[in-house]
Design a protein around this motif. Sequence first.
Motif, PDB file in Angstrom:
ATOM      1  N   LEU A  56      42.659  50.872 129.560  1.00 34.95           N
ATOM      2  CA  LEU A  56      41.715  51.893 129.104  1.00 34.95           C
ATOM      3  C   LEU A  56      40.422  51.213 128.637  1.00 34.95           C
ATOM      4  CD1 LEU A  56      41.940  54.976 128.538  1.00 34.95           C
ATOM      5  CD2 LEU A  56      42.652  54.412 126.231  1.00 34.95           C
ATOM      6  N   GLU A  57      40.552  49.994 128.132  1.00 42.28           N
ATOM      7  CA  GLU A  57      39.428  49.265 127.559  1.00 42.28           C
ATOM      8  C   GLU A  57      38.992  48.138 128.506  1.00 42.28           C
ATOM      9  OE1 GLU A  57      36.534  48.603 124.955  1.00 42.28           O
ATOM     10  OE2 GLU A  57      37.947  50.211 124.610  1.00 42.28           O
ATOM     11  N   LYS A  58      39.946  47.228 128.816  1.00 40.67           N
ATOM     12  CA  LYS A  58      39.643  46.160 129.776  1.00 40.67           C
ATOM     13  C   LYS A  58      39.945  46.722 131.163  1.00 40.67           C
ATOM     14  CE  LYS A  58      42.109  42.295 130.367  1.00 40.67           C
ATOM     15  NZ  LYS A  58      42.697  40.954 130.206  1.00 40.67           N
ATOM     16  N   VAL A  59      39.022  47.521 131.654  1.00 39.57           N
ATOM     17  CA  VAL A  59      39.176  48.194 132.949  1.00 39.57           C
ATOM     18  C   VAL A  59      39.319  47.123 134.036  1.00 39.57           C
ATOM     19  CG1 VAL A  59      37.974  49.692 134.599  1.00 39.57           C
ATOM     20  CG2 VAL A  59      37.827  50.164 132.141  1.00 39.57           C
ATOM     21  N   ARG A  62      28.700  39.288 131.990  1.00 43.20           N
ATOM     22  CA  ARG A  62      29.982  38.656 131.660  1.00 43.20           C
ATOM     23  C   ARG A  62      30.175  38.580 130.146  1.00 43.20           C
ATOM     24  NH1 ARG A  62      32.550  35.568 135.642  1.00 43.20           N
ATOM     25  NH2 ARG A  62      33.268  34.083 134.078  1.00 43.20           N
ATOM     26  N   GLY A  63      31.414  38.821 129.717  1.00 44.99           N
ATOM     27  CA  GLY A  63      31.740  38.736 128.299  1.00 44.99           C
ATOM     28  C   GLY A  63      32.819  39.728 127.929  1.00 44.99           C
ATOM     29  N   GLY A  64      32.888  40.073 126.651  1.00 48.85           N
ATOM     30  CA  GLY A  64      33.907  41.008 126.175  1.00 48.85           C
ATOM     31  C   GLY A  64      35.116  40.284 125.606  1.00 48.85           C
ATOM     32  N   ALA A  65      35.988  41.059 124.966  1.00 45.70           N
ATOM     33  CA  ALA A  65      37.133  40.470 124.270  1.00 45.70           C
ATOM     34  C   ALA A  65      38.445  41.042 124.785  1.00 45.70           C
ATOM     35  CB  ALA A  65      37.019  40.734 122.773  1.00 45.70           C
ATOM     36  N   GLY A 105      30.693  46.659 124.643  1.00 48.45           N
ATOM     37  CA  GLY A 105      31.495  45.491 124.995  1.00 48.45           C
ATOM     38  C   GLY A 105      32.968  45.839 125.065  1.00 48.45           C
ATOM     39  N   VAL A 106      33.699  45.187 125.971  1.00 44.28           N
ATOM     40  CA  VAL A 106      35.140  45.413 126.079  1.00 44.28           C
ATOM     41  C   VAL A 106      35.818  45.055 124.753  1.00 44.28           C
ATOM     42  CG1 VAL A 106      37.268  44.630 127.201  1.00 44.28           C
ATOM     43  CG2 VAL A 106      35.228  45.084 128.566  1.00 44.28           C
ATOM     44  N   PHE A 107      36.620  45.975 124.252  1.00 47.32           N
ATOM     45  CA  PHE A 107      37.347  45.837 122.982  1.00 47.32           C
ATOM     46  C   PHE A 107      36.417  45.564 121.790  1.00 47.32           C
ATOM     47  CE2 PHE A 107      41.421  45.388 125.385  1.00 47.32           C
ATOM     48  CZ  PHE A 107      42.078  46.416 124.742  1.00 47.32           C
ATOM     49  N   SER A 108      35.213  46.140 121.816  1.00 44.54           N
ATOM     50  CA  SER A 108      34.337  45.984 120.648  1.00 44.54           C
ATOM     51  C   SER A 108      34.886  46.663 119.390  1.00 44.54           C
ATOM     52  CB  SER A 108      32.916  46.483 120.956  1.00 44.54           C
ATOM     53  OG  SER A 108      32.906  47.876 121.125  1.00 44.54           O
ATOM     54  N   PRO A 109      35.763  47.690 119.511  1.00 40.28           N
ATOM     55  CA  PRO A 109      36.367  48.186 118.269  1.00 40.28           C
ATOM     56  C   PRO A 109      37.275  47.133 117.619  1.00 40.28           C
ATOM     57  CG  PRO A 109      36.515  49.862 119.972  1.00 40.28           C
ATOM     58  CD  PRO A 109      36.070  48.578 120.642  1.00 40.28           C
ATOM     59  N   HIS A 163      30.575  50.210 119.158  1.00 40.02           N
ATOM     60  CA  HIS A 163      31.631  50.176 118.137  1.00 40.02           C
ATOM     61  C   HIS A 163      31.263  51.018 116.920  1.00 40.02           C
ATOM     62  CE1 HIS A 163      29.036  47.005 116.417  1.00 40.02           C
ATOM     63  NE2 HIS A 163      29.602  47.305 115.281  1.00 40.02           N
ATOM     64  N   GLU A 164      29.976  51.359 116.796  1.00 40.13           N
ATOM     65  CA  GLU A 164      29.572  52.188 115.656  1.00 40.13           C
ATOM     66  C   GLU A 164      29.792  53.678 115.892  1.00 40.13           C
ATOM     67  OE1 GLU A 164      26.217  49.556 113.340  1.00 40.13           O
ATOM     68  OE2 GLU A 164      25.525  51.212 114.592  1.00 40.13           O
ATOM     69  N   VAL A 165      29.927  54.077 117.143  1.00 42.96           N
ATOM     70  CA  VAL A 165      29.989  55.514 117.402  1.00 42.96           C
ATOM     71  C   VAL A 165      31.260  55.985 118.109  1.00 42.96           C
ATOM     72  CG1 VAL A 165      27.505  55.858 117.427  1.00 42.96           C
ATOM     73  CG2 VAL A 165      28.658  55.272 119.548  1.00 42.96           C
TER      74      VAL A 165
END
Lengths: 371, 523
Positions: free
Chosen positions: A86-89, B121-124, B157-161, B187-189
């Motif tokens: 759902l997040e890491k599509v 590229r990036g994200g968690a 960003g991926v998994f920013s929460p 992540h703020e909204v």
Amino acid sequence: MFGTWKADRRLARLRAVQIDEENLEAYALGCGLLGGGGGGETRTAVLMAREAIREHGPIEVAGLGDLADDDFLMPCGLLGAPTVSLEKVPARDEGDRLVAAVQELTGRAVAALMCVEIGGSNGLFPLIWAVRRGLPVVDADGAGRAFPQLLQMSMHVTGVPVAPVVLTDERHNVVTLGGEITTHWAERLCRSTAVAFGGRACAAMFTMDAKQARRAAVTGSVSHALSLGELLVRHRTDPFGALSEKPGVVVLARGKIADVVRVTQGGFARGSAIVHGTGDDRGRMIRVEFQNENLVAIEDGQVVATTPTVICLLDDTTAEAVATEELQFGQRVAVVLLPCDDVWHSPEGLEVAGPRAFGYDIDVTRPAGVR
Amino acid sequence: MSRGPGVRVGVDVGGTNTDAVVLAADLTLLAKAKVPTTENVLDGVRDALAAAMGAAEVGPADVHHVMVSTTHATNALIRRRGLRRVAVLRIGAPATLGISVLSAWPQDVRDAVVAASEIVRGGAEVSGVPIVPLDVAAIERFARSAAGEADAFSVTGVFSPVTSEDEVIAREIIRSVAGDVPVSMSHEVGTIGLADRESASALNAALTAVTQEVVDGVAEALRTLKIAARLYVAQNDGTLMAADWAVRCPVLTIGSGPASSMRGAAYLSSLADAVVVDIGGTSTDIGVLTGGMPRSSASAIEIGGVRANFRMPDLLSLGLGGGSVVRMGPGGVVAGPDSVGGALTRSALVFGGDVPTLSDMAVARGRLTLGDPALAAAVDERLHAVLDTVDARLAESIERIQRSSVNCPVVVVGGAGGLMTEVPPGCSELIRPAHHDVANAVGAAVAMISREVDEVVPAGMDGREERLERLYQRARERTIAAGADPAGVEIAAVHETPLAYLLDPAVRIRVKAVGPLPGKAIS
């Protein structure tokens, strides 16, 4: 195999089923239903499928009967936590890597892809990979619903070897299990690999010939999901009336969720939801026990239905499946029972997919209407 | 005579009317006023404030807090007006390439909003570790190329929460290249779910001009009246945020109207658990109060054709209101969904107009006192029967939204709240509290400040306490940043959901903190 599926299969051969932009939503709705509360939400996969169809055209669905005996099939899907996807599509090229690795390991050309399970998002990802690769997907799957483990695949029950197994992630890493391995062992290695990949892996396993698949797979799954979904779309204003008229389907009750209890036990999310009847069902109370999927339905202390029957909690307005993770206090739902494939009611099937396989010390139960 | 200090003023800038209420420091209602909403916000707010303050006999120096509830963001979205051009950045490659940026948006919204988009590229991972290193050079290139086209940025960003680091870095880069532009960080909204959160964040960036305009309008009205009070904006969970935060997070005002009405209903009726029926001129919103707060919806919402996952109150909406037009249909008499809206006092029969409305039928049956009852009594009696249909529709919706079979009270509020007089089946009583017609403004005035965090964390028992404490701390910090008094901030709700199919169990935790207004305010 029950009647409606046979009819769907005949129909499939007559009109050569395709999944296109038009019927994609309906198909996903059907996959959601067959997930029985599990299998992951389908929305992300629908977005991906729509883009794949726009780029490559409709997804071809081949009947197992239309394939040559020695056509080589690759069952595949996502393994791990649906919430991760759902997040890491996923990216676009995972399917290509799975096909390439399987072909290299076996020295055989893959003729078609197959869903490891039709329930939830895994009813969609193999179709996306197939159309991007220019291959058809077969009108069959390994469960006819959603189940959490490789052991609960019809191919395992009917003795198809699990290896070679290929797992890949979005960073182009590929893990292969190509030697002598049992399904039990493969399950553990796959699960650990999925966790190491970040909670999800794209996987292929139980490769087989079309001839084998006619015996080992649950046939007609894709057209069945499509016809269920199209039924709901056609009867937007009264989906439950339409469902209850379908042979083998039981709309048990409609109501709202009065309580949801969740615990994490031995690495599995378990819980139960209490549904209080409203309208015509006022005064009734049904408890649904779930792990990843809904597994047991109890009314007035009596077990009404158990796995392997597909137990669904559907949104009371749209009839969309509500995943066990999304269940919330106050939600308005309908409890609906769908028949499963007969393979799960065989002794071998019940051993891996009956209530005792999930830790409930009760006998398998299905209401008279569900078959 | 001075009634202060510590006076609060609640203002509801609705589509038809602007309501103002003046509350003493102990939250007793001193006065209320209703004026027509004006095109430029400022005039209506100024007139409503002046009228209410005059009636309450409070001076500008007495007013310490002003709370505004507004539907401007919702309306802007539905009408596609006043939206900023947004450069939309996603941090997620090589994952997430399977869906393009804002994949699900209708073309007309995309045309109106999106100035540029890119996936870098990036994200968690769900665990918070990077998937691949963040491509800062690509972010800089994007900011440079989009700076001329866009007047706001959105970063997802991926998994920013789980970890907001990439989004914060991206914002710094964008600001260093493009100057002091609004940058919405997802992540703020929004919550877990990349596609819907990307959508929420881009909408948020697009709406920043709208809330800015409202906040500026109200601030200007306050200056005109020489009121030097702190300004707050109602958000859609029935709590408040400081005005500068509302400018940053306008999507959180979407649905704040019904949420404020429900808070007002709780306050005016002194009930914490009830079904609330808010009957306006055109539509009726039915929601549920639990513990004095609106129950929030379980699913993502769709507004103006765009689906997003910011939280909303759980509501059933009916096209029924005081101005609903009544006519004979093929199956009998029907009301709505069309309404005379703000023209009620010109068009309705009791005011000498020629359109039979629901208000006319309520007058004819003695439910409402409005205009000239003789004009309503002259109407074909068959039309009066529409009230029975309306009662049945309300009762059916109330049964659907109630959470259990336990009989609970119904609180009726809203400008046309007088329409409903029958206790629906399955409910214990019907309460129409005093000042029910300004429940929205009252709800805004009595609300507290709140913020939430939503994260995925390992579910094992080891270190569970520290992990929870860290989330509590983050929720508290956000609530203080949103304008709350640090001394009074409390954790109001914690929701834990174990994730399915994970060998290494993880749990999604949502924590909400609530705090009182600073200074003389009473919680």
